[in-house]
Design an enzyme around this catalytic site. Sequence first.
Site, PDB file in Angstrom:
ATOM      1  N   GLY A 167       0.779  -1.235   0.000  1.00  0.00           N
ATOM      2  CA  GLY A 167       0.000   0.000   0.000  1.00  0.00           C
ATOM      3  C   GLY A 167       0.806   1.278   0.000  1.00  0.00           C
ATOM      4  O   GLY A 167       0.337   2.302   0.499  1.00  0.00           O
ATOM      5  N   THR A 168       2.001   1.258  -0.616  1.00  0.00           N
ATOM      6  CA  THR A 168       2.743   2.529  -0.682  1.00  0.00           C
ATOM      7  C   THR A 168       2.002   3.521  -1.592  1.00  0.00           C
ATOM      8  O   THR A 168       2.009   4.719  -1.327  1.00  0.00           O
ATOM      9  CB  THR A 168       4.190   2.340  -1.186  1.00  0.00           C
ATOM     10  OG1 THR A 168       4.177   1.823  -2.511  1.00  0.00           O
ATOM     11  CG2 THR A 168       4.979   1.416  -0.285  1.00  0.00           C
ATOM     12  N   MET A 210      -4.373  -7.207  -7.122  1.00  0.00           N
ATOM     13  CA  MET A 210      -3.901  -8.241  -8.040  1.00  0.00           C
ATOM     14  C   MET A 210      -5.008  -9.205  -8.489  1.00  0.00           C
ATOM     15  O   MET A 210      -4.744 -10.376  -8.761  1.00  0.00           O
ATOM     16  CB  MET A 210      -2.720  -9.001  -7.423  1.00  0.00           C
ATOM     17  CG  MET A 210      -1.525  -8.100  -7.101  1.00  0.00           C
ATOM     18  SD  MET A 210      -0.997  -7.002  -8.439  1.00  0.00           S
ATOM     19  CE  MET A 210       0.251  -8.022  -9.210  1.00  0.00           C
ATOM     20  N   LYS A 211      -6.254  -8.716  -8.575  1.00  0.00           N
ATOM     21  CA  LYS A 211      -7.339  -9.551  -9.103  1.00  0.00           C
ATOM     22  C   LYS A 211      -7.886  -8.899 -10.378  1.00  0.00           C
ATOM     23  O   LYS A 211      -7.862  -7.675 -10.509  1.00  0.00           O
ATOM     24  CB  LYS A 211      -8.472  -9.647  -8.077  1.00  0.00           C
ATOM     25  CG  LYS A 211      -8.111 -10.441  -6.825  1.00  0.00           C
ATOM     26  CD  LYS A 211      -8.116 -11.926  -7.105  1.00  0.00           C
ATOM     27  CE  LYS A 211      -7.893 -12.779  -5.897  1.00  0.00           C
ATOM     28  NZ  LYS A 211      -6.576 -12.626  -5.245  1.00  0.00           N
ATOM     29  N   ASN A 257      -5.867   2.171 -13.152  1.00  0.00           N
ATOM     30  CA  ASN A 257      -4.851   1.275 -12.598  1.00  0.00           C
ATOM     31  C   ASN A 257      -3.455   1.886 -12.776  1.00  0.00           C
ATOM     32  O   ASN A 257      -3.228   2.652 -13.706  1.00  0.00           O
ATOM     33  CB  ASN A 257      -4.903  -0.080 -13.325  1.00  0.00           C
ATOM     34  CG  ASN A 257      -3.959  -1.105 -12.726  1.00  0.00           C
ATOM     35  OD1 ASN A 257      -3.801  -1.194 -11.512  1.00  0.00           O
ATOM     36  ND2 ASN A 257      -3.306  -1.892 -13.570  1.00  0.00           N
ATOM     37  N   HIS A 307       0.517   0.555 -13.268  1.00  0.00           N
ATOM     38  CA  HIS A 307       1.238  -0.674 -13.594  1.00  0.00           C
ATOM     39  C   HIS A 307       2.722  -0.343 -13.755  1.00  0.00           C
ATOM     40  O   HIS A 307       3.084   0.623 -14.440  1.00  0.00           O
ATOM     41  CB  HIS A 307       0.676  -1.260 -14.896  1.00  0.00           C
ATOM     42  CG  HIS A 307       1.298  -2.572 -15.264  1.00  0.00           C
ATOM     43  ND1 HIS A 307       0.916  -3.756 -14.677  1.00  0.00           N
ATOM     44  CD2 HIS A 307       2.285  -2.879 -16.146  1.00  0.00           C
ATOM     45  CE1 HIS A 307       1.652  -4.744 -15.186  1.00  0.00           C
ATOM     46  NE2 HIS A 307       2.475  -4.233 -16.072  1.00  0.00           N
TER      47      HIS A 307
HETATM   48  C1  GAR Z   1       2.919  -1.192  -7.496  1.00  0.00           C
HETATM   49  O1  GAR Z   1       4.226  -1.081  -7.975  1.00  0.00           O
HETATM   50  C2  GAR Z   1       1.936  -1.295  -8.651  1.00  0.00           C
HETATM   51  O2  GAR Z   1       2.359  -0.622  -9.778  1.00  0.00           O
HETATM   52  C3  GAR Z   1       1.904  -2.774  -8.876  1.00  0.00           C
HETATM   53  O3  GAR Z   1       1.932  -3.347  -7.591  1.00  0.00           O
HETATM   54  C4  GAR Z   1       2.702  -2.503  -6.735  1.00  0.00           C
HETATM   55  C5  GAR Z   1       1.919  -2.306  -5.459  1.00  0.00           C
HETATM   56  O4  GAR Z   1       2.683  -1.612  -4.515  1.00  0.00           O
HETATM   57  N1  GAR Z   1       0.727  -3.137  -9.600  1.00  0.00           N
HETATM   58  C6  GAR Z   1       0.691  -4.100 -10.516  1.00  0.00           C
HETATM   59  O5  GAR Z   1       1.646  -4.804 -10.776  1.00  0.00           O
HETATM   60  C7  GAR Z   1      -0.662  -4.261 -11.193  1.00  0.00           C
HETATM   61  N2  GAR Z   1      -0.565  -5.129 -12.317  1.00  0.00           N
HETATM   62  P1  GAR Z   1       2.009  -0.922  -3.266  1.00  0.00           P
HETATM   63  O6  GAR Z   1       1.084  -1.962  -2.611  1.00  0.00           O
HETATM   64  O7  GAR Z   1       3.173  -0.573  -2.383  1.00  0.00           O
HETATM   65  O8  GAR Z   1       1.250   0.283  -3.749  1.00  0.00           O
END
Ligand code: GAR
Length: 201
Positions: free
Chosen positions: A11-12, A90-91, A107, A109
């Site tokens: 959740g950053t 991630m769903k 979103n 990515h």
């Molecule tokens: C982030 O880097 C985001 O871009 C990625 O997951 C990470 C979550 O980090 N998302 C994906 O890969 C979506 N396909 P966070 O929980 O620290 O925000």
Amino acid sequence: MKIAVLVSGSGTNLQTLIDQLHEDETSGIEIAVVISDRHKAYALTRAKSAGIPTQIVRTQDFESRVAYDEAISKHIENHSVELIVLAGFMKLFQPPFVRRYRNRIINVHPSLLPAFPGATPVVDTLAYGVKVAGVTVHFVDEDIDTGPIIAQTVVPVFDTDDEESLHKRIQVEEHKLYPKMIKCYAQGKLKVEGRKVSIIT
Ligand code: GAR
């Protein structure tokens, strides 16, 4: 404008949305609810610390993915949410959910789409040997990471990078770009024509 933030992990990104949007009264944006598909997501702790309502909706508690999406819809509607913000969620959603919220699901990515979609973009980026990576903010459509692109930022890939160092460099840019684009959405500055999104200045 009320938004919902959907999370699965640390959740950053959620934290930057709390700091830069939710807790800044001038932004006009309120995180009405944080929804997680995992009990243990640290993002839930971040939401609770900020006094934001949380919901856990787990796929294994539903008979089908359509039923799962409907449960998420209920929370979205209960909180009068206008924009659904995926932040490390991630769903994948089923087509009826995407159709219902067309161009209202956004979103972030960690790659320069359409390169390296899917679940392991940073690993795939390094394995391919490309020299630049980056972040993409896009609307969600029926396929995986294929929706209209709103904005992208490029970051360099260094020979010495591993997954952690590259992902960190990308996340620094995510944390700037995502709040900025959500603000543009809230201010009605995103114009969508088919696949093309322009930012009205
Ligand atoms: C982030 O880097 C985001 O871009 C990625 O997951 C990470 C979550 O980090 N998302 C994906 O890969 C979506 N396909 P966070 O929980 O620290 O925000």
